[in-house]
Write a protein that holds these residues in place. Structure first.
Motif, mmCIF file in Angstrom:
data_model
loop_
_atom_site.group_PDB
_atom_site.id
_atom_site.type_symbol
_atom_site.label_atom_id
_atom_site.label_comp_id
_atom_site.label_asym_id
_atom_site.label_seq_id
_atom_site.Cartn_x
_atom_site.Cartn_y
_atom_site.Cartn_z
ATOM 1 N N SER A 105 -34.156 -91.949 -63.647
ATOM 2 C CA SER A 105 -32.732 -92.182 -63.839
ATOM 3 C C SER A 105 -31.956 -90.884 -63.698
ATOM 4 N N ASP A 106 -30.678 -91.015 -63.352
ATOM 5 C CA ASP A 106 -29.800 -89.854 -63.344
ATOM 6 C C ASP A 106 -29.714 -89.292 -64.768
ATOM 7 N N VAL A 107 -29.611 -87.977 -64.851
ATOM 8 C CA VAL A 107 -29.524 -87.307 -66.157
ATOM 9 C C VAL A 107 -28.343 -86.351 -66.139
ATOM 10 N N THR A 108 -27.452 -86.465 -67.122
ATOM 11 C CA THR A 108 -26.306 -85.570 -67.241
ATOM 12 C C THR A 108 -26.455 -84.715 -68.488
ATOM 13 N N THR A 109 -26.338 -83.407 -68.316
ATOM 14 C CA THR A 109 -26.436 -82.477 -69.438
ATOM 15 C C THR A 109 -25.092 -81.806 -69.648
ATOM 16 N N VAL A 117 -23.782 -80.603 -65.920
ATOM 17 C CA VAL A 117 -24.654 -80.586 -64.742
ATOM 18 C C VAL A 117 -25.403 -81.914 -64.745
ATOM 19 N N GLU A 118 -25.243 -82.620 -63.644
ATOM 20 C CA GLU A 118 -25.913 -83.919 -63.501
ATOM 21 C C GLU A 118 -27.028 -83.802 -62.477
ATOM 22 N N ARG A 119 -28.181 -84.370 -62.798
ATOM 23 C CA ARG A 119 -29.258 -84.507 -61.814
ATOM 24 C C ARG A 119 -29.211 -85.942 -61.311
ATOM 25 N N ARG A 120 -28.822 -86.092 -60.061
ATOM 26 C CA ARG A 120 -28.744 -87.421 -59.462
ATOM 27 C C ARG A 120 -29.996 -87.695 -58.632
ATOM 28 N N ILE A 121 -30.501 -88.904 -58.739
ATOM 29 C CA ILE A 121 -31.636 -89.333 -57.931
ATOM 30 C C ILE A 121 -31.076 -90.083 -56.729
ATOM 31 N N VAL A 122 -31.270 -89.528 -55.554
ATOM 32 C CA VAL A 122 -30.679 -90.077 -54.332
ATOM 33 C C VAL A 122 -31.791 -90.455 -53.359
ATOM 34 N N PRO A 123 -31.870 -91.717 -52.925
ATOM 35 C CA PRO A 123 -32.910 -92.082 -51.963
ATOM 36 C C PRO A 123 -32.676 -91.445 -50.605
ATOM 37 N N VAL A 124 -33.768 -91.145 -49.914
ATOM 38 C CA VAL A 124 -33.672 -90.704 -48.520
ATOM 39 C C VAL A 124 -33.006 -91.816 -47.720
ATOM 40 N N GLU A 125 -32.161 -91.454 -46.762
ATOM 41 C CA GLU A 125 -31.378 -92.465 -46.052
ATOM 42 C C GLU A 125 -32.198 -93.275 -45.059
ATOM 43 N N ARG A 126 -33.055 -92.588 -44.276
ATOM 44 C CA ARG A 126 -33.823 -93.300 -43.246
ATOM 45 C C ARG A 126 -35.233 -92.714 -43.167
ATOM 46 N N VAL A 127 -36.241 -93.589 -43.143
ATOM 47 C CA VAL A 127 -37.631 -93.123 -43.095
ATOM 48 C C VAL A 127 -38.374 -93.792 -41.945
ATOM 49 N N GLY A 128 -39.373 -93.074 -41.453
ATOM 50 C CA GLY A 128 -40.290 -93.612 -40.460
ATOM 51 C C GLY A 128 -41.672 -93.711 -41.076
ATOM 52 N N LEU A 384 -48.568 -90.731 -52.496
ATOM 53 C CA LEU A 384 -47.281 -91.313 -52.142
ATOM 54 C C LEU A 384 -46.765 -92.167 -53.292
ATOM 55 N N SER A 385 -45.483 -92.039 -53.587
ATOM 56 C CA SER A 385 -44.871 -92.802 -54.666
ATOM 57 C C SER A 385 -43.381 -92.928 -54.389
ATOM 58 N N VAL A 386 -42.687 -93.590 -55.287
ATOM 59 C CA VAL A 386 -41.231 -93.701 -55.190
ATOM 60 C C VAL A 386 -40.598 -92.315 -55.073
ATOM 61 N N ARG A 387 -41.150 -91.348 -55.796
ATOM 62 C CA ARG A 387 -40.566 -89.994 -55.799
ATOM 63 C C ARG A 387 -40.533 -89.377 -54.410
ATOM 64 N N ALA A 388 -41.502 -89.736 -53.564
ATOM 65 C CA ALA A 388 -41.534 -89.174 -52.212
ATOM 66 C C ALA A 388 -40.317 -89.595 -51.399
ATOM 67 N N PHE A 389 -39.705 -90.706 -51.777
ATOM 68 C CA PHE A 389 -38.578 -91.236 -51.014
ATOM 69 C C PHE A 389 -37.235 -90.949 -51.691
ATOM 70 N N CYS A 390 -37.257 -90.078 -52.691
ATOM 71 C CA CYS A 390 -36.043 -89.728 -53.427
ATOM 72 C C CYS A 390 -35.828 -88.223 -53.417
ATOM 73 N N LYS A 391 -34.563 -87.839 -53.535
ATOM 74 C CA LYS A 391 -34.199 -86.433 -53.666
ATOM 75 C C LYS A 391 -33.506 -86.234 -55.006
ATOM 76 N N ASN A 392 -33.651 -85.030 -55.549
ATOM 77 C CA ASN A 392 -32.893 -84.629 -56.721
ATOM 78 C C ASN A 392 -31.662 -83.865 -56.261
ATOM 79 N N MET A 393 -30.490 -84.340 -56.617
ATOM 80 C CA MET A 393 -29.252 -83.663 -56.241
ATOM 81 C C MET A 393 -28.536 -83.186 -57.504
#
Length: 433
Positions: A105-109, A117-128, A384-393
């Motif tokens: 989940s997103d976390v705001t401190t 400072v917020e850590r946003r979990i953002v999915p990768v837009e396009r994958v092959g 490989l997991s969900v985390r591989a397809f997400c970025k921390n912003m």
């Protein structure tokens, strides 16, 4: 058939580099990079024409359109064996549940009043997603790649798998794509598929991330193109390590060693045990069961090659040191205290605990992912997991008062680094020189 390495009876205080004890199959990715470089360069320059020519050269198939028609996906699903479909549905459901549990989940401190400072979990837009199709049509790899990407929220998913003689990937692979709702599927394999994903070609737009296992040329293309596209890992030949004591069932151990050797002549099957009697029983089981294996020649090559071994140790503690240093893709614990022992495992792609959790369960229906780190990379990387397809912003929000509070420190640090314009960007907002 399988070599023995005896590590018993070492003098007290002896220092052993267990990483070097069990050899691995030769896997020269650097040499393969030079082989795939012209293929990838050609795809970058000429796009779809280069992909089609490479497909004709390496797969022996001439295709006008490398994208698989949606109707072909639906037809494959309609023709799918009911039992296979049911098994796929179970596999998808179980993996989807574990993936959903992994979602962060997103976390705001709140750093100070007016400063967050917020850590946003953002999915990768396009994958092959790449699915191998050489010695076996790995339909399970469709599930293992697609499900975590979907759960992560990836908006655009493309999948590629080598064409068969009919110009299309294996029908079971196509059926799995249809079952999962993936309709952008390409009949392209090898380095040309990775280059197509990285640079874009024809209907296939460039992707942001490529995942999935493949042969050495797929791995080499991933390495070559990491400056262009993200990758999950460089997957080498598959491997299993079994840590077992005298009470382990030799038949279970033997069939598990054979199951991984079935993948590839370079697959590694390693038994680590403190019981020479168990090692003897396993050898007997291997000799009995090998002739019955459908892929006996491939299995025998893998088991008799340098990357496979039975390693004899003084006790399970030493055995743990060996398997932690080896960092196997798959580690089975077939010991009396397997449930307690698992807490001491530091390095493995996945751990299978007890006599009734074979690796092949994880390959299909355990709810875990079978795309795992190989070649010892489990010491520092994950499967490989969900985390591989997400970025921390990071999202930084400060109001004027909050900036004034910390601003002088920012200016001081900028001066300390001889970057005065950094400090000026703050001073312009809060006053000062």
């Amino acid at each position: 058939m399988i070599q023995r390495l005896d590590l018993r009876g070492m003098p007290a205080g002896t220092s052993v580099d267990y990483r070097a004890v069990v050899p691995r199959a030769p896997f020269d990715v650097d040499a393969a990079v030079e082989h795939v470089r012209p293929i990838c360069d050609d795809v970058r320059k000429r796009g779809l024409d280069a992909v089609r020519e490479a497909t004709k050269r390496y797969d022996g198939v001439e295709l006008e359109d490398v994208r698989v028609p949606v109707d072909a996906l639906r037809e494959a699903l309609a023709s799918l064996d009911d039992e296979v479909r049911s098994a796929l549905e179970v596999s998808i459901d179980r993996l989807r549940r574990t993936c959903a549990a992994e979602l962060e989940s997103d976390v705001t401190t709140q750093i100070a009043p007016g400063a967050t400072v917020e850590r946003r979990i953002v999915p990768v837009e396009r994958v092959g997603l790449y699915v191998p199709g050489g010695r076996a049509p790995l339909v399970s790899s469709v599930v293992m790649n697609v499900v975590p990407a979907q759960v992560a929220g990836v908006a655009s998913i493309a999948l590629s798998s080598p064409p068969g003689p009919d110009g299309r990937p294996h029908p079971t692979v196509l059926a799995a794509c249809a079952l999962l709702g993936v309709d952008e599927v390409y009949a392209v394999g090898g380095a040309q598929a990775i280059a197509m994903f990285a640079h874009g070609a024809g209907e296939c737009r460039a992707v942001d991330l490529v995942t999935g296992p493949g042969n050495i040329y797929v791995v080499a293309a991933k390495r070559l193109l990491t400056a262009v596209v993200g990758i999950d890992a460089e997957a080498g030949p598959t491997e299993i390590a079994v840590l077992a004591d005298a009470g382990a069932d030799a038949a279970y151990v033997a069939v598990d060693l054979i199951s991984q050797a079935e993948h590839d002549p370079h697959a590694a099957s390693v038994l680590v045990t403190d019981s020479e009697a168990l090692a003897d029983r396993v050898d007997a089981e291997l000799a009995h069961r090998l002739p019955q294996a459908r892929h006996a020649e491939r299995v025998e090559t893998a088991l008799s090659s340098e990357q496979s071994a039975t390693v004899l140790v003084d006790d399970i503690d030493q055995g743990l040191d060996v398997v932690n240093a080896y960092g196997a893709e798959h580690l089975e614990l077939q010991t009396a205290d397997a449930s307690a022992l698992v807490a001491r495992v530091r390095n493995a792609g996945a751990v299978f605990v007890g006599a009734y959790a074979p690796v092949s369960l994880g390959d299909y229906s355990a709810g875990s992912n079978h795309v795992l780190p190989t070649a010892g990379s489990a010491r520092y990387s994950s499967g490989l997991s969900v985390r591989a397809f997400c970025k921390n912003m990071q999202v930084v929000s400060y109001d004027e008062a909050a900036l004034r509070e910390v601003g002088p420190g920012v200016v001081a640090l900028a001066e300390a680094e001889n970057l005065p314009s950094h400090g000026a960007a703050v001073s312009a907002r809060i006053g000062g020189a």
